[in-house]
Write a protein that holds these residues in place. Structure first.
Motif, short mmCIF file in Angstrom:
data_model
loop_
_atom_site.label_atom_id
_atom_site.label_comp_id
_atom_site.label_asym_id
_atom_site.label_seq_id
_atom_site.Cartn_x
_atom_site.Cartn_y
_atom_site.Cartn_z
N ILE A 561 1.02 -1.09 -0.08
CA ILE A 561 -0.29 0.04 -0.04
C ILE A 561 0.81 1.55 0.17
CG2 ILE A 561 -1.79 1.44 1.24
CD1 ILE A 561 -2.83 -1.32 2.26
N VAL A 562 0.53 2.15 -0.92
CA VAL A 562 1.43 3.16 -1.14
C VAL A 562 0.40 4.55 -0.85
CG1 VAL A 562 2.95 4.76 -2.56
CG2 VAL A 562 3.18 2.16 -2.68
N ALA A 563 0.58 5.50 0.08
CA ALA A 563 -0.34 6.36 0.24
C ALA A 563 0.57 7.84 -0.09
CB ALA A 563 -0.98 6.44 1.78
N PHE A 564 -0.38 8.70 -0.63
CA PHE A 564 0.24 10.10 -0.87
C PHE A 564 -1.04 11.00 -0.06
CE2 PHE A 564 1.14 7.39 -4.41
CZ PHE A 564 2.30 7.94 -5.01
N VAL A 565 -0.23 11.81 0.79
CA VAL A 565 -1.19 12.46 1.70
C VAL A 565 -0.96 14.24 1.34
CG1 VAL A 565 -1.59 10.63 3.32
CG2 VAL A 565 0.17 12.45 3.68
N ILE A 566 -2.00 14.97 1.60
CA ILE A 566 -1.70 16.50 1.70
C ILE A 566 -2.08 16.61 3.28
CG2 ILE A 566 -2.90 18.49 1.24
CD1 ILE A 566 -3.83 17.29 -1.38
N ARG A 574 4.73 20.26 11.38
CA ARG A 574 5.46 19.35 12.04
C ARG A 574 6.35 18.43 11.33
NH1 ARG A 574 1.17 15.45 14.79
NH2 ARG A 574 3.15 14.29 14.86
N SER A 575 7.37 17.40 11.90
CA SER A 575 8.13 16.95 11.58
C SER A 575 7.42 15.66 10.61
CB SER A 575 9.06 16.10 12.48
OG SER A 575 9.31 14.73 12.19
N GLY A 576 7.93 15.39 9.42
CA GLY A 576 7.23 14.64 8.33
C GLY A 576 7.53 13.09 9.09
N ALA A 577 8.56 12.96 9.48
CA ALA A 577 8.83 11.25 9.87
C ALA A 577 8.07 10.92 10.86
CB ALA A 577 10.26 11.27 10.29
N VAL A 580 4.41 10.64 9.72
CA VAL A 580 4.18 9.35 8.93
C VAL A 580 4.27 8.01 9.74
CG1 VAL A 580 5.51 7.75 7.23
CG2 VAL A 580 5.27 10.30 6.70
N ALA A 581 4.85 8.03 10.84
CA ALA A 581 4.79 6.84 11.83
C ALA A 581 3.37 6.79 12.36
CB ALA A 581 5.86 6.96 12.76
N GLU A 582 3.02 7.99 12.95
CA GLU A 582 1.91 7.92 13.41
C GLU A 582 0.55 7.66 12.58
OE1 GLU A 582 -0.07 11.90 14.98
OE2 GLU A 582 1.93 12.12 15.86
N LEU A 583 0.79 8.04 11.28
CA LEU A 583 -0.37 7.78 10.34
C LEU A 583 -0.32 6.28 9.79
CD1 LEU A 583 0.04 10.84 7.84
CD2 LEU A 583 -1.74 10.25 9.42
N ILE A 600 4.35 6.35 2.91
CA ILE A 600 3.47 7.32 2.80
C ILE A 600 4.40 8.55 2.42
CG2 ILE A 600 2.06 8.94 4.20
CD1 ILE A 600 1.23 6.72 6.19
N HIS A 601 3.72 9.05 1.35
CA HIS A 601 4.32 10.59 0.88
C HIS A 601 3.42 11.65 1.22
CE1 HIS A 601 7.28 7.72 -1.21
NE2 HIS A 601 6.12 6.86 -1.72
N ILE A 602 4.16 12.90 1.71
CA ILE A 602 3.48 13.95 1.83
C ILE A 602 3.63 14.81 0.51
CG2 ILE A 602 3.51 16.04 3.22
CD1 ILE A 602 4.73 14.31 5.35
N VAL A 603 2.27 15.10 -0.14
CA VAL A 603 2.55 15.84 -1.48
C VAL A 603 1.70 17.04 -1.36
CG1 VAL A 603 2.92 13.74 -2.85
CG2 VAL A 603 0.60 14.52 -2.16
N PRO A 604 2.05 18.28 -1.97
CA PRO A 604 1.29 19.29 -1.97
C PRO A 604 -0.14 19.40 -2.77
CG PRO A 604 3.07 19.35 -3.62
CD PRO A 604 3.10 18.00 -3.22
N GLU A 605 -0.04 18.37 -3.69
CA GLU A 605 -1.33 18.20 -4.56
C GLU A 605 -1.77 16.64 -4.88
OE1 GLU A 605 -4.29 19.82 -5.07
OE2 GLU A 605 -3.50 21.47 -4.02
N LEU A 606 -3.00 16.35 -5.36
CA LEU A 606 -3.13 15.05 -5.93
C LEU A 606 -3.64 15.30 -7.23
CD1 LEU A 606 -4.91 13.55 -2.82
CD2 LEU A 606 -2.58 12.76 -3.59
N PRO A 607 -3.33 14.17 -8.11
CA PRO A 607 -3.80 14.24 -9.43
C PRO A 607 -5.53 13.87 -9.60
CG PRO A 607 -2.81 12.20 -9.19
CD PRO A 607 -2.66 12.94 -7.94
N LYS A 608 -5.96 15.17 -10.06
CA LYS A 608 -7.49 14.89 -10.03
C LYS A 608 -7.87 15.23 -11.58
CE LYS A 608 -8.47 15.94 -5.41
NZ LYS A 608 -8.63 17.19 -4.45
N THR A 609 -9.15 14.52 -11.90
CA THR A 609 -10.11 14.98 -12.83
C THR A 609 -10.77 16.08 -12.64
OG1 THR A 609 -11.84 13.90 -12.43
CG2 THR A 609 -10.32 12.36 -13.43
N ARG A 610 -11.26 16.67 -13.57
CA ARG A 610 -12.31 18.13 -13.30
C ARG A 610 -13.24 17.64 -12.36
NH1 ARG A 610 -12.55 23.33 -12.68
NH2 ARG A 610 -14.58 23.96 -12.56
N SER A 611 -13.98 16.52 -12.29
CA SER A 611 -15.01 16.19 -11.56
C SER A 611 -14.60 15.73 -10.20
CB SER A 611 -16.00 15.01 -12.24
OG SER A 611 -14.96 13.97 -12.37
#
Ligand code: ATP
Ligand code: MG
Length: 648
Positions: A561-566, A574-577, A580-583, A600-611
């Motif tokens: 499982i690979v997660a991308f979170v905003i 807060r500290s990313g590491a 991530v452990a908490e999540l 778990i990757h912390i990202v600024p945005e997620l790829p979305k369709t217009r809907s």
């Protein structure tokens, strides 16, 4: 705070709401007792130039015919008859431009504008059955153009105005459009951006079917011109006569082609026809939103380039004589108060949006909606993806003053209209559940073999199927009937059921929960885990604003499982590491240690369709280090640079 799925956590309607609602519980029994009779009754919401002889012909399955031999005009139903009934002065559309300009169109205005366009399209030589591509932002002329097509029996194909010239060209070619309607430009956060140039680019090379490009002046920016081909709307349509007599068309006459959002692959040109589609669009808009003509102020925030815009901005509401808001811009221009200001300004009573926007509002903070008087709201709707329970509760509490019913509406481009949803005033809705197939609709949750899953068994997540035809069902994929059969009808061919491609479960009460796409179900060490469940657990953590989860190939577990979170604004400090452990611990606790994300990757945005849908297949490409697949329906292709950087 975390999400818990407590089946007793249900929100019954208030007695006052129930007493006045359009629907009561008896409607389910009535529909079940005589399904076709029920739909015939619903078709009575429309004006038929000639009555039908049979309600349903399913002998050519999976292509249905509804209201066989009936004749109607879709635009007449959405416009003319309201004027003839004495409601010409009622506002149909309160339009809000992004820069702050506004326009109100009454039903009489709409009739004149649609008639002008119909007269001019006829002058251009367009005839019933021809296709027209509409590539426009949210301006009234887009709706006028759609209705003028419907009036003449032309088949429209809307292409979202954020799509690239390549995506536009593919759709023009696929539908063999003779006319393209566009605008000179569109407003984007206070600045005009060219749009018509994208049409020029799309048509630039190779032969195509387009004879004319009709251009609405919206921004006034300089616009390159091809003499003979290009036409200004204000010099043509607006100078045409405002009277036009609508002709009836067959109930099965093609109304529109619309390409799906492409979250699972190459977009499919879904074909819808007239009588059955309009019947179900009108019935669901009336019943699911408890709409009362002349009293409600309705706002669906979708783009018209999405099926929600077709059924719940144009056809359903206008068939029901709604007064509605159409807003051109984004929710955060000029600031994050925009939607709430509009609700306050017009006294919006029914508000229909997507979970992605609700989570964005949560991220912005409740002080923004709290600064406005939102007491006019009485029904809230959600569509597009499963709504996580935490967002559901926030929506009801903060936007709905802790009292409005929420309708979580499950449906697809292919179903044409809402299929599964609570009914306000009837259903005790549970946060995150789509609850019950609508009266007249039959759905089931089954296993691979088609056997019904047992109630309440959490292991028994199954596939959502529709086991009876419904009026607004797609009649095919344009130009590719084989793909129509294989995509939707092959899986349960023996039973003749429609396979929706979504996973679902039934809880112990028999209520239905949509779990997201089957393609998005992961297999970790032999356990089937839905991306929606893991995402809901992540978003349940106070530090996470949005999450997207995918299964990536894993040598030991099959999929990891690979997660991308905003993150929310506070958590970002807060500290990313540590976070991530908490999540990871949170997901383990909430679901099971097997569901704990590998990364778990912390990202600024997620790829979305217009809907507003997350393109998980593209995130899977990233997680597995592949070239990206078809990105033509992505709102912002640049998001991937930041996402890739987060993994480096
Ligand atoms: P493509 O078929 O090309 O991948 P798409 O399925 O994203 O595109 P749409 O027809 O707009 O295009 O989306 C329908 C899908 O959206 C449904 O199949 C379901 O997965 C999801 N969906 C819509 N509403 C809901 C809802 N209320 N709850 C859960 N899922 C929903
Ligand atoms: Mg789909």
């Amino acid at each position: 705070m975390t999400d818990t799925t407590d089946y007793r956590d249900a929100y019954p309607p208030s007695p006052q709401f129930a007493a006045e609602a359009n629907a009561d519980a008896s409607i389910y029994d009535r529909a079940a007792a005589d399904r076709e009779g029920f739909w015939a009754e619903q078709a009575g919401r429309l004006h038929w130039h000639e009555p039908w002889t049979r309600t349903l012909d399913w002998s050519n399955a999976p292509v249905a015919e509804w209201f066989v031999d009936g004749k109607l005009n879709v635009a007449y139903n959405c416009v003319d008859r309201h004027v003839l009934d004495g409601h010409g002065d009622q506002v149909a559309i309160h339009w809000e431009g992004e820069p702050g300009d506004s326009r109100a169109l009454t039903y009489s205005d709409l009739l004149a504008e649609v008639s002008r366009a119909a007269n001019y399209f006829t002058e251009l030589g367009l005839r019933a059955g021809d296709r027209v591509a509409i590539y426009m932002p949210m301006v009234p002329e887009a709706i006028i153009a759609m209705l003028a097509c419907a009036r003449l029996g032309l088949t429209h194909s809307l292409v979202f105005a954020g799509f690239s010239p390549t995506a536009l060209r593919q759709r023009i070619d696929d539908a063999e459009a003779r006319l393209v309607i566009t605008t000179d430009g569109q407003w984007r956060r206070g600045a005009p951006a060219p749009l018509k140039t994208a049409v020029d680019e799309a048509l630039g090379t190779g032969s195509h079917t387009v004879e004319h490009v009709l251009v609405v002046r919206r921004t006034g920016i300089d616009t390159p011109w091809t003499e003979g081909r290009d036409l200004w709307w204000d010099e043509t349509v607006e100078r045409s006569a405002p009277e036009h007599e609508a002709q009836p068309f067959d109930s099965e006459h093609p109304l529109f082609i619309l390409y799906t959002s492409g979250t699972t692959g190459k977009p499919k040109g879904i074909l819808h026809t007239s009588g059955g589609y309009l019947t179900q669009a009108a019935y669901t808009h009336h019943t699911v939103f408890d709409h009362r003509p002349g009293r409600d102020v309705y706002w669906c925030t979708a783009d018209i380039g999405w099926v929600t815009g077709h059924s719940y901005i144009v056809y359903g509401p206008l068939a029901n004589r709604a007064t509605q808001i159409v807003y051109e811009g984004t929710p955060n221009f000029p600031d994050q108060h925009r939607h709430f200001q509009i609700i306050e300004k017009y006294g919006v009573t029914i508000y229909y949006t997507a979970p992605t926007l609700i989570r964005t509002f949560m991220k912005w903070g409740r002080e923004i909606p709290d600064a406005h008087d939102l007491t006019s709201l009485r029904v809230l709707g959600s569509v597009g993806e499963p709504i996580n329970p935490e967002a559901w509760r926030w929506y009801r509490e903060v936007i709905g003053a802790g009292s409005t019913p929420i309708v979580d509406t499950w449906w697809q481009t292919e179903t044409g209209a809402i299929m599964i949803s609570p009914l306000p005033g009837v259903t005790a809705a549970k946060p995150g559940a789509a609850m019950t197939p609508l009266p007249g609709i039959s759905a089931a949750v089954v296993d691979e073999e088609g056997k019904p899953v047992r109630l309440g068994e959490t292991e028994a997540n199954g596939y959502l199927v529709l086991d009876q035809p419904w009026p607004s069902m797609a009649r095919g994929i344009w130009g590719d009937m084989d793909r129509f059969r294989t995509t939707y009808w092959e899986r349960y061919a023996a039973q003749g059921w429609y396979f929706a491609g979504d996973g679902a479960k039934l809880d112990a009460d028999g209520d239905l929960w949509v779990l997201g796409r089957v393609d998005d179900v992961m297999n970790v060490s032999g356990h089937r885990i839905s991306t929606a469940e893991v995402e809901s657990a992540l978003v349940g953590h106070a530090g996470v604003a949005e999450a997207a989860v995918v299964g990536a190939g894993d040598a030991t577990t099959g999929q990891g499982i690979v997660a991308f979170v905003i993150l929310t604004a506070e958590a970002a400090a807060r500290s990313g590491a540590a976070l991530v452990a908490e999540l990871k611990a949170e997901v383990s606790r909430e679901i099971s240690p097997i569901a704990k994300p590998r990364e778990i990757h912390i990202v600024p945005e997620l790829p979305k369709t217009r809907s507003g849908k997350i393109m998980r297949r593209l995130l899977r490409d990233v997680a597995e280090g592949r070239e990206l697949g078809d990105t033509s329906t992505l709102v912002d292709p640049d998001v991937f640079e930041a996402i890739r950087a987060s993994r480096a």
